[in-house]
Design an enzyme around this catalytic site. Structure first.
Site, PDB file in Angstrom:
ATOM      1  N   ARG A 240     -23.237 -20.172  83.855  1.00  0.00           N
ATOM      2  CA  ARG A 240     -22.362 -19.052  83.512  1.00  0.00           C
ATOM      3  C   ARG A 240     -22.275 -18.967  82.003  1.00  0.00           C
ATOM      4  O   ARG A 240     -22.343 -20.000  81.313  1.00  0.00           O
ATOM      5  CB  ARG A 240     -20.929 -19.300  84.012  1.00  0.00           C
ATOM      6  CG  ARG A 240     -20.630 -18.818  85.412  1.00  0.00           C
ATOM      7  CD  ARG A 240     -20.601 -17.289  85.504  1.00  0.00           C
ATOM      8  NE  ARG A 240     -20.304 -16.831  86.849  1.00  0.00           N
ATOM      9  CZ  ARG A 240     -21.201 -16.687  87.824  1.00  0.00           C
ATOM     10  NH1 ARG A 240     -22.474 -16.958  87.601  1.00  0.00           N
ATOM     11  NH2 ARG A 240     -20.835 -16.254  89.021  1.00  0.00           N
ATOM     12  N   GLU A 269     -21.365 -11.479  78.430  1.00  0.00           N
ATOM     13  CA  GLU A 269     -22.435 -10.611  78.912  1.00  0.00           C
ATOM     14  C   GLU A 269     -21.854  -9.336  79.544  1.00  0.00           C
ATOM     15  O   GLU A 269     -20.729  -9.370  80.039  1.00  0.00           O
ATOM     16  CB  GLU A 269     -23.325 -11.362  79.932  1.00  0.00           C
ATOM     17  CG  GLU A 269     -22.616 -11.778  81.208  1.00  0.00           C
ATOM     18  CD  GLU A 269     -23.492 -12.637  82.121  1.00  0.00           C
ATOM     19  OE1 GLU A 269     -24.084 -13.626  81.661  1.00  0.00           O
ATOM     20  OE2 GLU A 269     -23.543 -12.302  83.322  1.00  0.00           O
ATOM     21  N   HIS A 287     -29.211 -12.279  83.711  1.00  0.00           N
ATOM     22  CA  HIS A 287     -28.441 -12.789  84.871  1.00  0.00           C
ATOM     23  C   HIS A 287     -29.112 -12.394  86.199  1.00  0.00           C
ATOM     24  O   HIS A 287     -28.520 -11.694  87.026  1.00  0.00           O
ATOM     25  CB  HIS A 287     -26.993 -12.272  84.806  1.00  0.00           C
ATOM     26  CG  HIS A 287     -26.038 -13.132  85.570  1.00  0.00           C
ATOM     27  ND1 HIS A 287     -24.736 -13.330  85.196  1.00  0.00           N
ATOM     28  CD2 HIS A 287     -26.193 -13.854  86.727  1.00  0.00           C
ATOM     29  CE1 HIS A 287     -24.124 -14.127  86.066  1.00  0.00           C
ATOM     30  NE2 HIS A 287     -24.998 -14.453  87.006  1.00  0.00           N
TER      31      HIS A 287
HETATM   32  C1  GLV Z   1     -24.486 -15.486  90.292  1.00  0.00           C
HETATM   33  O1  GLV Z   1     -24.358 -15.761  89.152  1.00  0.00           O
HETATM   34  C2  GLV Z   1     -23.669 -16.016  91.339  1.00  0.00           C
HETATM   35  O2  GLV Z   1     -22.669 -16.683  91.040  1.00  0.00           O
HETATM   36  O3  GLV Z   1     -23.976 -15.777  92.514  1.00  0.00           O
END
Ligand code: GLV
Length: 321
Positions: A240, A269, A287
């Site tokens: 993250r 982000e 991401h």
């Molecule tokens: C993506 O980042 C998720 O947490 O599924």
């Protein structure tokens, strides 16, 4: 009987909307408009359920303004967009979407590691820019994956998937650090050894971050931690934004205090620290670690299953509270 009302806060597969429409009156955001918090709250009025993604924040303010809400189902395994304590206090069920994305995300973590260590983005940009006029012996020489030491911070299901790929597929020595140590059977299966965080940072050739974000894990990697790493090391963040201090990382990369980084997630982000955009030794992706169509469909269906279960009087499949 009147059907419960739900809000789908982001655009999602039409077939999942169609499934939800068999059970609920659905208001969906298929145009994928960006909503302010006020708009989100306004759309949630009178809704018993919310289908959310990682960018939709559900906190005490939202909960106080939406008293009909019974469940928020996140189409993500991470759930730092939920204030789970506030949800519990408000009697709102929180669910996430674990397991269905584990292997896809582990594949991506490994892909980002390889792209980073073997300088794939940097060399591709060079080629596309028309700069390749002749081959040379040390051109874009990177660092080896096979036989190297992989350090994994955060050893949940995705971390374990990455460990297996490294140990079984590439003959890596795998070390890990986690809040709690794995069972002896899981350690043997992943061929992974438990070490302290400092030892991991000092020893690993490649450091992979797969830990959940919370106040406690904010800036797990900052200037001090980067200075412990080998100058030849790579750092990969698929966890993250906020786990890494991106400004400190940008300085370390620019000064070559570590060799390279691969980042799929960023502080704040979709904004990206501007220095990261100009530094060559970093691979940047938006991401997308769980982004294959079968996996994203499975995640969306799991969020839908949770909504259907809870709003038809059954237990959630993947509860967080
Ligand atoms: C993506 O980042 C998720 O947490 O599924």
């Amino acid at each position: 009987m009147t059907q419960p009302k739900i809000l789908v806060a982001r655009a999602v597969f039409p077939e999942v909307i169609a499934r939800l429409e068999q059970h609920f009156v659905v208001e969906s955001n298929q145009l994928d408009d960006s909503w302010t918090k006020e708009q989100f709250i306004q759309k949630l009025q009178g809704k018993q359920g919310a289908f959310t993604t990682g960018g939709d924040r559900v906190d005490a303010e939202v909960l106080a303004a939406c008293p009909d809400l019974k469940i928020c189902a996140n189409m993500a395994v991470g759930y730092n967009n939920f204030d789970v304590d506030a949800m519990t206090q408000a009697g709102v069920i929180a669910t996430n979407a674990p397991d269905v994305l584990t292997e896809t995300t582990a594949d991506f973590g490994f892909a980002l590691l390889m792209a980073t260590a073997r300088r794939m983005s940097e060399s591709e940009h060079y080629l596309r820019a028309g700069k390749w006029s002749k081959w040379s012996f040390d051109m874009f020489a990177g660092s080896d994956i096979h036989g190297s030491t992989l350090g994994i911070l955060g050893m949940g299901r995705i971390g374990q998937g990455i460990a297996r790929r490294g140990a079984h597929g590439f003959g890596m020595s795998v070390i890990y650090h986690n809040r709690s140590r794995l069972s002896a059977e899981l350690e043997a299966d992943c061929k992974a050894s438990y070490v302290g965080k400092e030892e991991l940072l000092k020893t690993a050739d490649h450091v992979m971050l797969v830990l959940p974000y919370s106040a406690a894990t904010h800036h797990t990697i900052g200037a001090a931690e980067l200075s412990l790493m080998k100058p030849t090391a790579t750092l990969v963040n698929i966890a993250r934004g906020g786990i890494v201090d991106d400004a400190a990382l940008a300085s370390a990369l620019a000064a070559r205090r570590i060799a390279a980084a691969g980042l799929d997630v960023f502080e704040g982000e979709p904004k990206v620290h501007p220095d990261l955009l100009t530094i060559p030794n970093v691979v940047l992706t938006p991401h997308i670690a769980s982004a294959t169509i079968p996996t994203r469909l499975a995640m969306a269906n799991l969020a839908a299953d949770n909504l259907i279960a809870v709003l038809t009087g059954n237990k959630p499949l993947t509860p967080l509270n």
